[in-house]
Write a protein that holds these residues in place. Structure first.
Motif, PDB file in Angstrom:
ATOM      1  N   THR A 283       6.970  12.972  -7.786  1.00 43.51           N
ATOM      2  CA  THR A 283       7.898  11.992  -7.927  1.00 43.51           C
ATOM      3  C   THR A 283       9.173  12.421  -7.593  1.00 43.51           C
ATOM      4  N   ALA A 284       9.490  13.649  -8.103  1.00 46.23           N
ATOM      5  CA  ALA A 284      10.855  14.254  -7.507  1.00 46.23           C
ATOM      6  C   ALA A 284      11.076  14.284  -6.030  1.00 46.23           C
ATOM      7  N   ARG A 285       9.917  14.656  -5.457  1.00 41.39           N
ATOM      8  CA  ARG A 285       9.880  14.847  -3.898  1.00 41.39           C
ATOM      9  C   ARG A 285      10.150  13.572  -3.311  1.00 41.39           C
ATOM     10  N   LEU A 286       9.480  12.422  -3.863  1.00 35.64           N
ATOM     11  CA  LEU A 286       9.397  11.246  -3.379  1.00 35.64           C
ATOM     12  C   LEU A 286      10.783  10.539  -3.472  1.00 35.64           C
ATOM     13  N   GLU A 287      11.513  10.884  -4.844  1.00 39.09           N
ATOM     14  CA  GLU A 287      12.455  10.482  -4.754  1.00 39.09           C
ATOM     15  C   GLU A 287      13.667  11.069  -3.784  1.00 39.09           C
ATOM     16  N   ASP A 288      13.322  12.391  -3.625  1.00 36.04           N
ATOM     17  CA  ASP A 288      14.144  12.879  -2.625  1.00 36.04           C
ATOM     18  C   ASP A 288      14.020  12.350  -1.430  1.00 36.04           C
ATOM     19  N   LEU A 289      12.805  12.192  -0.954  1.00 34.89           N
ATOM     20  CA  LEU A 289      12.621  11.573   0.331  1.00 34.89           C
ATOM     21  C   LEU A 289      13.339  10.129   0.230  1.00 34.89           C
ATOM     22  N   ALA A 290      13.337   9.531  -0.678  1.00 35.12           N
ATOM     23  CA  ALA A 290      13.742   8.403  -0.770  1.00 35.12           C
ATOM     24  C   ALA A 290      15.181   8.076  -0.488  1.00 35.12           C
ATOM     25  N   ARG A 291      15.904   9.188  -0.986  1.00 34.05           N
ATOM     26  CA  ARG A 291      17.517   9.186  -1.305  1.00 34.05           C
ATOM     27  C   ARG A 291      18.132  10.125  -0.266  1.00 34.05           C
ATOM     28  N   ASN A 292      17.387  11.034   0.369  1.00 35.08           N
ATOM     29  CA  ASN A 292      18.097  11.871   1.573  1.00 35.08           C
ATOM     30  C   ASN A 292      17.686  11.773   2.779  1.00 35.08           C
ATOM     31  N   ASP A 293      18.324  12.030   3.722  1.00 32.90           N
ATOM     32  CA  ASP A 293      18.104  11.811   5.026  1.00 32.90           C
ATOM     33  C   ASP A 293      17.181  12.855   5.549  1.00 32.90           C
ATOM     34  N   ALA A 294      16.158  12.603   6.129  1.00 31.84           N
ATOM     35  CA  ALA A 294      14.950  13.611   6.593  1.00 31.84           C
ATOM     36  C   ALA A 294      15.537  14.752   7.782  1.00 31.84           C
ATOM     37  N   LEU A 295      16.489  14.168   8.549  1.00 31.16           N
ATOM     38  CA  LEU A 295      16.981  15.037   9.608  1.00 31.16           C
ATOM     39  C   LEU A 295      17.935  16.153   8.938  1.00 31.16           C
ATOM     40  N   THR A 296      19.061  15.517   8.423  1.00 30.71           N
ATOM     41  CA  THR A 296      20.151  16.388   7.734  1.00 30.71           C
ATOM     42  C   THR A 296      20.061  16.750   6.556  1.00 30.71           C
ATOM     43  N   SER A 297      19.014  16.363   5.633  1.00 29.25           N
ATOM     44  CA  SER A 297      18.897  16.605   4.321  1.00 29.25           C
ATOM     45  C   SER A 297      20.159  15.990   3.512  1.00 29.25           C
ATOM     46  N   LEU A 298      20.895  15.219   3.982  1.00 25.73           N
ATOM     47  CA  LEU A 298      22.188  14.810   3.363  1.00 25.73           C
ATOM     48  C   LEU A 298      21.630  13.570   2.694  1.00 25.73           C
ATOM     49  N   PRO A 299      22.197  13.032   1.656  1.00 28.02           N
ATOM     50  CA  PRO A 299      21.960  11.822   1.049  1.00 28.02           C
ATOM     51  C   PRO A 299      22.089  10.522   1.909  1.00 28.02           C
ATOM     52  N   ASN A 300      20.809   9.742   1.919  1.00 24.20           N
ATOM     53  CA  ASN A 300      20.919   8.756   2.920  1.00 24.20           C
ATOM     54  C   ASN A 300      21.810   7.641   2.551  1.00 24.20           C
ATOM     55  N   ARG A 301      21.738   6.449   3.197  1.00 22.92           N
ATOM     56  CA  ARG A 301      22.463   5.246   2.983  1.00 22.92           C
ATOM     57  C   ARG A 301      22.460   4.835   1.457  1.00 22.92           C
ATOM     58  N   ARG A 302      20.826   4.888   1.130  1.00 24.39           N
ATOM     59  CA  ARG A 302      20.608   4.135  -0.089  1.00 24.39           C
ATOM     60  C   ARG A 302      20.977   4.681  -1.183  1.00 24.39           C
ATOM     61  N   ALA A 303      21.070   6.212  -1.128  1.00 20.89           N
ATOM     62  CA  ALA A 303      21.693   7.117  -2.003  1.00 20.89           C
ATOM     63  C   ALA A 303      23.169   7.133  -1.996  1.00 20.89           C
ATOM     64  N   LEU A 304      23.541   6.643  -0.955  1.00 24.32           N
ATOM     65  CA  LEU A 304      25.287   6.475  -0.985  1.00 24.32           C
ATOM     66  C   LEU A 304      25.641   5.251  -1.514  1.00 24.32           C
ATOM     67  N   ASP A 305      24.895   4.163  -1.171  1.00 22.05           N
ATOM     68  CA  ASP A 305      25.038   2.788  -1.929  1.00 22.05           C
ATOM     69  C   ASP A 305      25.180   3.298  -3.300  1.00 22.05           C
ATOM     70  N   GLU A 306      24.094   3.730  -4.226  1.00 20.59           N
ATOM     71  CA  GLU A 306      23.926   4.022  -5.425  1.00 20.59           C
ATOM     72  C   GLU A 306      25.050   4.750  -5.858  1.00 20.59           C
ATOM     73  N   ALA A 307      25.659   5.775  -5.254  1.00 17.81           N
ATOM     74  CA  ALA A 307      26.860   6.838  -5.910  1.00 17.81           C
ATOM     75  C   ALA A 307      27.905   5.661  -5.722  1.00 17.81           C
ATOM     76  N   LEU A 308      28.048   4.890  -4.721  1.00 15.15           N
ATOM     77  CA  LEU A 308      29.309   4.094  -4.611  1.00 15.15           C
ATOM     78  C   LEU A 308      29.277   3.201  -5.631  1.00 15.15           C
ATOM     79  N   GLU A 309      28.208   2.559  -5.859  1.00 15.67           N
ATOM     80  CA  GLU A 309      28.264   1.630  -6.974  1.00 15.67           C
ATOM     81  C   GLU A 309      28.563   2.245  -8.366  1.00 15.67           C
TER      82      GLU A 309
END
Lengths: 496, 282
Positions: free
Chosen positions: A334-360
């Motif tokens: 689950t953690a891995r999936l969550e990671d996949l869902a929130r991080n960008d696969a190429l750069t390993s940085l948080p992806n747009r979704r994770a950024l949206d949640e953090a901004l909210e």
């Protein structure tokens, strides 16, 4: 139905069947007893009548024997008390083993007693008014029941005649109706013969008071004038048998109840480990405990006491271990999936979704607690040319390097994510736009100073926007994007 | 014929040892068991003195004793006075041997006499002959001297007809039975010998009133039936006369029967005439 209930039911059914069988047996015995008793009653009545008839016949025979001998007739005629006493003494106590002659009286024709046995020296009294004397004087003989010396007696009386013609007196032979005689007539202490007349009641020996009689009837015969009654007492053997039967029934019930109690105790003891196991499982099902606590419960020593329960508990413990392993694996996945869902696969940085949640989240934070945050939207200048000239593999590598650069150059509290394509977004909490502008400038220079693979040199443009409390995220991003556009418009490699 | 004579002779010889046993018959004046016990002592004395075995027989009644003397089934008989006078008139073979004597309870003298008393229970309150008229009266036996013949005569001399003047006359055979019947109230008055009266007094206290006393009555006689040899009879007679007043037999008579036996003496047959006069025997 639980095992316990079934076992209890089985025992109760046994008790019920035993009780029913006993009752049936008692009923059958009572029925047989009633039949036997009816036959016995009729037989006893006939036997008593026959017995009294026999006794009277014996007495009559004795009276005849005492009225015939010439010696006796002469002795009576001569008032020879001694001769008459001798003769009577020889007859008293004889005639019958059960109801012996107990009185013999010789009287003269006037009714004066000339001799009496066994009371040898009591004579000279007048019995002229007694029924035996009166009847025998009138009819020649008397046979029946009459009082003798105040006691009701079976009596035979005969007239004695000189020359077989002239009456010289009367002899009467009597057997008093005593308890002993009445007892001997029936020969049983359970069948009680009673004689009653105006003078009172005489009863044979009884095993119990007559009031306990189960049946009582008059002995209706020619000999007794209805003065004899037969009372039938309960048969002690029969009573004992019934008592025994009751005891057996009670014993069966007590034994069954004791078996039941013992069974319950044993069951309670034997099933206690299973109850503990089931209780634990149910508690877990009701979320009243956790798997580790359940595991502890199952590992308790008492569960090991019963081998079967111990095996079950051990199996459950193994199952819990297995479940916990699976849960851990699921959590990791689950953690891995969550990671996949929130991080960008190429750069390993948080992806747009994770950024949206953090901004909210940051927006909710400054709305609630005040403070400020700022976002920096950056875009690699002319990145399309890199892809076109060096290929996507180099492009991807450049993107990863820029991501590392942004990440490593930022504060730990800052969040760096890939906004999309060659755009990155930095979220800098607790900072205003002025402070962030310096940081963006530092980043701009770092990018510009970095030599990328294949000697590629790049720049990046930065648009800054400070978050406003209550402002929609899209609007904030819009302002940052406009700032980035302004930077692009100002020649790129610029911070705005 | 000679054979028949021989047979008869041998039969007589064969019978001879049997005749050696002397049988003494006694009238049943008392309980036969007691009489036997006492007479056994008497028989032993006679046996010792005569050298012959002596057995005793207590007869059923007075009449039987007379009959046995007559048919000689007893050799000696102790007979009461009345029977003696009858016996000697009816059985000529009977021989008077001696008269029995007693010590008088009141005077203490040894005499060949006794008396008959008419008695009634003291508790009844009947204290005179007049009082017992119409009552129940007990004699012993019609063959008894002091129990019937003498008191019957006594009553008649006092103007009583025993057959008519009593409501009932009973015969109780023995003197002691008369006492028992009196004490039980079965009869109101009775006739007994003075010896019986004193015995009753010893046994029961002063429970009897004496309503009348007879004249002295000659005491019992010892007779032989005629079956014994003269020598034997003589030895018997001598034995009787020589028995001392303290002989064990007389003690036994006193102890067991209550009779004040004291000895024997020989009187003449005329000694019994007074009884003969009231008995109706010649």
């Amino acid at each position: 139905m639980t095992l316990k209930l079934r076992l209890i039911a089985a025992v109760f059914v046994t008790v019920f069947v035993i009780g029913a069988l006993n009752l049936l047996a008692l009923h059958r015995i009572a029925a047989l007893d009633r039949e036997t008793f009816a036959e016995h009653r009729a037989e006893a009545s006939r036997a008593v009548d026959a017995r009294i008839g026999e006794i009277l016949a014996e007495l009559d025979s004795a009276a005849i024997n005492l009225s015939r001998p010439r010696d006796i007739v002469n002795a009576l005629h001569g008032a020879d008390n001694e001769t008459l006493s001798d003769w009577s003494a020889a007859f008293v106590g004889s005639a019958d083993h059960e109801a012996a002659i107990d009185t013999i009286v010789f009287t003269d024709t006037g009714g004066m007693v000339i001799a009496r046995a066994p009371d040898e020296f009591r004579f000279g009294d007048d019995v002229s008014t007694t029924q035996p004397f009166f009847a025998a004087s009138r009819d020649g003989s008397f046979l029946g029941i009459a009082p003798v010396d105040g006691r009701p007696s079976l009596v035979a009386a005969r007239v004695l005649r000189k020359y077989d013609d002239v009456p010289v007196g009367v002899v009467y032979v009597a057997c008093a109706i005593t308890p002993d005689v009445l007892s001997k007539i029936t020969g049983s202490r359970n069948v009680v013969l009673t004689y009653a007349d105006a003078g009172g009641t005489i009863s044979g020996e009884a095993a119990l008071p007559i009031a306990h009689a189960v049946f009582s009837e008059a002995v209706a015969t020619a000999h007794t004038n209805g003065r004899f009654r037969l009372s039938f007492l309960p048969d002690p053997n029969h009573e004992r048998m019934l008592h025994l039967q009751t005891l057996l029934s009670m014993g069966a019930v007590i034994a069954s109840v004791m078996t039941l109690v013992a069974m319950l105790l044993v069951l309670r003891r034997e099933l206690a480990p299973y109850d503990a196991i089931i209780g634990g499982i149910r508690a877990y099902a009701d979320r009243a405990t956790t798997l580790p606590l359940l595991r502890k419960r199952l590992e308790r020593a008492e569960l090991r006491r019963d081998p079967q329960a111990g095996k079950v508990a051990a199996a459950l413990v193994r199952m819990i271990d297995s479940l916990e392993g699976s849960f851990r694996e699921i959590a990791a996945n689950t953690a891995r999936l969550e990671d996949l869902a929130r991080n960008d696969a190429l750069t390993s940085l948080p992806n747009r979704r994770a950024l949206d949640e953090a901004l909210e989240a940051e927006m909710r934070r400054i709305r609630r607690y005040g403070g400020a945050f700022t976002v920096i939207l950056t875009d690699i200048d002319h990145f399309k040319d890199v892809n076109d000239r060096f290929g996507h593999a180099v492009g991807d590598q450049v993107l990863r390097q820029v991501a590392d650069l942004l990440h490593t150059s930022s504060r730990a509290t800052d969040m760096v994510g890939r906004w999309g394509g060659e755009e990155f977004l930095l979220l800098c909490p607790d900072t205003d736009a002025a402070a962030v502008a310096c940081h963006a400038e530092k980043l701009r220079r770092a990018v510009a100073d970095t030599v990328f693979p294949d000697g590629i040199r790049l720049t990046a443009s930065f648009g800054i926007a400070e978050g406003r409390s209550g402002e929609p995220i899209a609007q904030l991003i819009e302002r940052a994007d406009r700032a980035l556009y302004a930077a692009k418009a100002a020649g790129r490699d610029t911070v705005r | 014929m000679r054979g028949l004579v021989l047979l008869v002779l041998s039969a007589l010889l064969w019978c001879a040892p049997a005749s050696a046993e002397i049988k003494l018959g006694i009238f049943p004046s008392n309980d036969p068991a007691k009489l036997h016990a006492v007479m056994r002592v008497f028989a032993a004395e006679l046996s010792a003195r005569t050298g012959e075995p002596v057995t005793t027989v207590v007869t059923r009644d007075y009449a039987e004793l007379v009959q046995r003397v007559r048919d000689r089934s007893v050799d000696l008989a102790w007979v009461n006075t009345l029977n003696y006078v009858r016996l000697v008139s009816e059985v000529p073979a009977a021989r008077y041997l001696a008269t029995y004597m007693e010590r008088n309870e009141i005077t203490g003298r040894v005499t060949p006499y006794y008396q008959s008393y008419i008695v009634a229970p003291r508790a009844s309150g009947l204290d005179s002959l007049a009082a017992i008229r119409g009552k129940r009266f007990a004699f012993t036996d019609r063959a008894s001297t002091s129990g019937y013949a003498v008191p019957n005569h006594l009553l008649r001399t006092h103007g009583f007809d025993p057959d008519a003047d009593f409501s009932k006359v009973l015969f109780l055979k023995r003197h002691d039975r008369v006492v028992d019947a009196l004490l039980q109230g079965s009869v109101d008055a009775g006739a007994i010998s003075d010896g019986t009266y004193f015995t009753a007094q010893r046994n029961h206290g002063d429970v009897l009133s004496i309503l009348a006393k007879s004249d002295p009555i000659p005491l019992d006689a010892i007779v032989s039936s005629g079956s014994l040899a003269d020598a034997t009879v003589a030895r018997v007679k001598r034995t009787l006369l020589e028995m001392p007043a303290d002989h064990p037999f007389f003690h036994a008579m006193r102890d067991v029967l209550g009779w004040n036996a004291a000895g024997f003496e020989v009187r003449s047959d005329a000694f019994y005439d007074s009884v003969r006069a009231i008995s109706g025997n010649p």
